[in-house]
Design a protein around this motif. Structure first.
Motif, PDB file in Angstrom:
ATOM      1  N   LEU A  42      -0.102  -9.930   6.566  1.00 23.77           N
ATOM      2  CA  LEU A  42       0.557  -8.951   5.711  1.00 23.77           C
ATOM      3  C   LEU A  42      -0.098  -7.572   5.761  1.00 23.77           C
ATOM      4  CD1 LEU A  42       1.096 -11.154   2.518  1.00 23.77           C
ATOM      5  CD2 LEU A  42       2.767 -10.617   4.294  1.00 23.77           C
ATOM      6  N   ALA A  43      -1.273  -7.480   6.348  1.00 21.07           N
ATOM      7  CA  ALA A  43      -2.062  -6.250   6.245  1.00 21.07           C
ATOM      8  C   ALA A  43      -1.373  -5.030   6.852  1.00 21.07           C
ATOM      9  CB  ALA A  43      -3.427  -6.464   6.911  1.00 21.07           C
ATOM     10  N   THR A  44      -0.791  -5.168   8.042  1.00 19.58           N
ATOM     11  CA  THR A  44      -0.264  -3.998   8.745  1.00 19.58           C
ATOM     12  C   THR A  44       0.914  -3.342   8.032  1.00 19.58           C
ATOM     13  OG1 THR A  44      -1.006  -4.930  10.854  1.00 19.58           O
ATOM     14  CG2 THR A  44       0.613  -3.155  10.940  1.00 19.58           C
ATOM     15  N   PRO A  45       1.978  -4.085   7.647  1.00 12.44           N
ATOM     16  CA  PRO A  45       3.082  -3.409   6.947  1.00 12.44           C
ATOM     17  C   PRO A  45       2.671  -2.827   5.599  1.00 12.44           C
ATOM     18  CG  PRO A  45       3.413  -5.785   6.954  1.00 12.44           C
ATOM     19  CD  PRO A  45       2.302  -5.508   7.888  1.00 12.44           C
ATOM     20  N   VAL A  46       1.751  -3.504   4.895  1.00 12.09           N
ATOM     21  CA  VAL A  46       1.275  -2.971   3.616  1.00 12.09           C
ATOM     22  C   VAL A  46       0.503  -1.672   3.842  1.00 12.09           C
ATOM     23  CG1 VAL A  46      -0.305  -3.384   1.685  1.00 12.09           C
ATOM     24  CG2 VAL A  46       1.240  -5.189   2.434  1.00 12.09           C
ATOM     25  N   CYS A  47      -0.324  -1.641   4.878  1.00 13.45           N
ATOM     26  CA  CYS A  47      -1.072  -0.431   5.208  1.00 13.45           C
ATOM     27  C   CYS A  47      -0.124   0.701   5.598  1.00 13.45           C
ATOM     28  CB  CYS A  47      -2.055  -0.724   6.337  1.00 13.45           C
ATOM     29  SG  CYS A  47      -3.055   0.690   6.852  1.00 13.45           S
ATOM     30  N   ALA A  48       0.925   0.377   6.362  1.00  9.29           N
ATOM     31  CA  ALA A  48       1.893   1.401   6.765  1.00  9.29           C
ATOM     32  C   ALA A  48       2.599   2.000   5.562  1.00  9.29           C
ATOM     33  CB  ALA A  48       2.912   0.798   7.734  1.00  9.29           C
ATOM     34  N   ALA A  49       2.899   1.147   4.571  1.00  6.58           N
ATOM     35  CA  ALA A  49       3.597   1.636   3.371  1.00  6.58           C
ATOM     36  C   ALA A  49       2.674   2.459   2.485  1.00  6.58           C
ATOM     37  CB  ALA A  49       4.169   0.454   2.592  1.00  6.58           C
ATOM     38  N   CYS A  50       1.485   1.928   2.210  1.00  8.17           N
ATOM     39  CA  CYS A  50       0.580   2.608   1.275  1.00  8.17           C
ATOM     40  C   CYS A  50      -0.027   3.877   1.869  1.00  8.17           C
ATOM     41  CB  CYS A  50      -0.528   1.657   0.834  1.00  8.17           C
ATOM     42  SG  CYS A  50       0.040   0.304  -0.219  1.00  8.17           S
ATOM     43  N   SER A  51      -0.144   3.961   3.182  1.00  4.45           N
ATOM     44  CA  SER A  51      -0.712   5.155   3.804  1.00  4.45           C
ATOM     45  C   SER A  51       0.320   6.251   4.027  1.00  4.45           C
ATOM     46  CB  SER A  51      -1.336   4.790   5.160  1.00  4.45           C
ATOM     47  OG  SER A  51      -0.336   4.404   6.083  1.00  4.45           O
ATOM     48  N   GLY A  52       1.591   5.926   3.830  1.00  7.94           N
ATOM     49  CA  GLY A  52       2.636   6.914   4.070  1.00  7.94           C
ATOM     50  C   GLY A  52       2.989   7.084   5.528  1.00  7.94           C
ATOM     51  N   ALA A  53       2.492   6.185   6.395  1.00  9.16           N
ATOM     52  CA  ALA A  53       2.762   6.305   7.832  1.00  9.16           C
ATOM     53  C   ALA A  53       4.224   6.082   8.166  1.00  9.16           C
ATOM     54  CB  ALA A  53       1.895   5.305   8.607  1.00  9.16           C
ATOM     55  N   VAL A  54       4.972   5.476   7.240  1.00  5.14           N
ATOM     56  CA  VAL A  54       6.396   5.251   7.503  1.00  5.14           C
ATOM     57  C   VAL A  54       7.200   6.545   7.451  1.00  5.14           C
ATOM     58  CG1 VAL A  54       6.405   2.865   6.691  1.00  5.14           C
ATOM     59  CG2 VAL A  54       6.732   4.720   5.061  1.00  5.14           C
ATOM     60  N   PHE A  55       6.656   7.554   6.803  1.00  8.71           N
ATOM     61  CA  PHE A  55       7.356   8.840   6.698  1.00  8.71           C
ATOM     62  C   PHE A  55       6.888   9.741   7.841  1.00  8.71           C
ATOM     63  CE2 PHE A  55       7.049   7.248   2.285  1.00  8.71           C
ATOM     64  CZ  PHE A  55       8.407   7.109   2.023  1.00  8.71           C
ATOM     65  N   ARG A  56       7.764   9.951   8.814  1.00 11.71           N
ATOM     66  CA  ARG A  56       7.393  10.646  10.034  1.00 11.71           C
ATOM     67  C   ARG A  56       7.788  12.126   9.957  1.00 11.71           C
ATOM     68  NH1 ARG A  56       3.736   7.849  11.522  1.00 11.71           N
ATOM     69  NH2 ARG A  56       3.787   8.947  13.509  1.00 11.71           N
ATOM     70  N   PRO A  57       6.831  13.043  10.179  1.00 11.46           N
ATOM     71  CA  PRO A  57       7.170  14.472  10.190  1.00 11.46           C
ATOM     72  C   PRO A  57       7.893  14.858  11.479  1.00 11.46           C
ATOM     73  CG  PRO A  57       4.854  14.155  10.701  1.00 11.46           C
ATOM     74  CD  PRO A  57       5.401  12.797  10.376  1.00 11.46           C
ATOM     75  N   VAL A  58       8.823  15.781  11.375  1.00  4.93           N
ATOM     76  CA  VAL A  58       9.586  16.227  12.550  1.00  4.93           C
ATOM     77  C   VAL A  58       9.533  17.749  12.637  1.00  4.93           C
ATOM     78  CG1 VAL A  58      11.858  16.257  13.637  1.00  4.93           C
ATOM     79  CG2 VAL A  58      11.136  14.256  12.364  1.00  4.93           C
ATOM     80  N   PRO A  59       9.198  18.303  13.802  1.00  2.00           N
ATOM     81  CA  PRO A  59       8.745  17.575  14.987  1.00  2.00           C
ATOM     82  C   PRO A  59       7.295  17.157  14.870  1.00  2.00           C
ATOM     83  CG  PRO A  59       8.696  19.915  15.419  1.00  2.00           C
ATOM     84  CD  PRO A  59       9.267  19.762  14.029  1.00  2.00           C
ATOM     85  N   GLY A  60       6.881  16.233  15.719  1.00  2.00           N
ATOM     86  CA  GLY A  60       5.502  15.767  15.692  1.00  2.00           C
ATOM     87  C   GLY A  60       4.558  16.753  16.339  1.00  2.00           C
TER      88      GLY A  60
END
Length: 319
Positions: free
Chosen positions: A149-167
């Motif tokens: 469960l660690a990776t998806p939880v880390c992605a959610a809590c770190s805000g990595a799911v929200f991608r800035p455009v452009p990179g």
């Protein structure tokens, strides 16, 4: 006379200072998400009446009857951490100029993934004795659940799911999401591989005394490589450039070959359980892996099948 300054009151804020401020906000929001979701999970599982819920729901009773309170708290925490992390990181994502809608689509997918892991853990929990039961698992199932469960939880809590455009490299939104998903797939399946490999090794019974060689380091090593190979293969399918896809596929094939060689090595060592006591089989596991590595370095054909490599995550997957 003209007055200058660094704050927004006197002019645009320097980009470096803004980046640092946003980074602090991301860390703060992520930490708060972890604490809040853990508090809610503990309250739901240990004192549901305080939230106006029945004190003994049927599901809670089943979990308690199996003595799986720790795993129950972990799953409840993950199910809460994904949406809570998304809520707290959304304002920060707006400051970063990230895409909110795309991030919440990813969050929905990760929440469903956590739910599927919870179902899988419940199905296999009978294969692991409770921490204070016969054989004493020592919390092995809980540790493996946390890894899964660690990776998806880390992605959610770190805000990595929200991608800035452009990179940073001018990537489009689609390119950034593919890179992020490739990173999550690699980490998740590597950890899931450890879960499955350890589960198979612990229940290995040919002979039963050989399960030690198949469990540690056997199941951990070959399971990790097999899971990483699958994660790499998913990452390759997410890439559009033919050269990058071909290179990632070659790495996936190398990991799969190494996983196969490690599994065969551990199976051979496990057969010593027919003639040796379990403790001797357990002690022979690590030297056998070391010997395999040494032999591979001296034999060209074997070296193609045993190639230990450092996993390289896609760049910017968790930025």
């Amino acid at each position: 006379m003209t007055t200058t300054g660094t704050g927004s009151r006197f002019g645009p804020e320097p980009s470096e200072a803004r980046v640092k401020r946003v980074k602090v906000l991301r860390i703060t929001a992520g930490t708060a998400a972890g604490v809040v979701s853990l508090t809610l999970a503990l309250t739901l599982t240990l004192a549901p009446a305080s939230l106006g819920l029945p004190s003994s729901p049927a599901l809670y009773e089943k979990v308690r009857a199996q003595d799986r309170a720790a795993e129950g708290v972990l799953v409840a925490w993950a199910l809460l951490a994904v949406p809570v992390g998304g809520l707290l990181q959304t304002p920060v994502a707006r400051l970063r100029g990230a895409r909110i809608a795309a991030g919440w689509v990813l969050l929905a997918g990760y929440w469903l993934y956590v739910l599927l892991v919870a179902v899988a853990v419940w199905q296999v929990q009978g294969l692991f004795p409770p921490p204070d039961g016969p054989g004493k698992s020592g919390g092995i199932l809980g540790a493996l659940t946390a890894l899964a469960l660690a990776t998806p939880v880390c992605a959610a809590c770190s805000g990595a799911v929200f991608r800035p455009v452009p990179g940073e490299n001018g990537d489009t939104l689609g390119g950034q999401i593919r890179g992020h998903l490739a990173t999550v797939a690699l980490l998740s399946w590597a950890f899931n591989g450890v879960f499955v490999g350890a589960l198979i090794g612990r229940n290995f019974s040919f002979p039963r005394a050989g399960s030690f060689a198949m469990f540690v380091p056997g199941g951990v090593l070959w399971g990790f490589h097999a899971g990483a190979a699958l994660g790499m293969l998913i990452g390759a399918r997410l890439q559009r450039a033919p050269e990058a896809r071909a290179g990632t596929t070659r790495i996936a094939a190398s990991l799969a070959r190494t996983a196969t060689a490690l599994l065969l090595c551990c199976l051979c060592v496990a057969q010593l359980g027919w003639v040796l006591p379990a403790w001797m089989v357990a002690l022979s596991g690590i030297p056998a892996i070391i010997a395999l590595s040494v032999l591979a370095s001296r034999n060209e054909r074997l070296d193609r099948w045993v190639e230990f490599r450092t996993l390289e995550l896609p760049k910017g997957g968790f930025d």
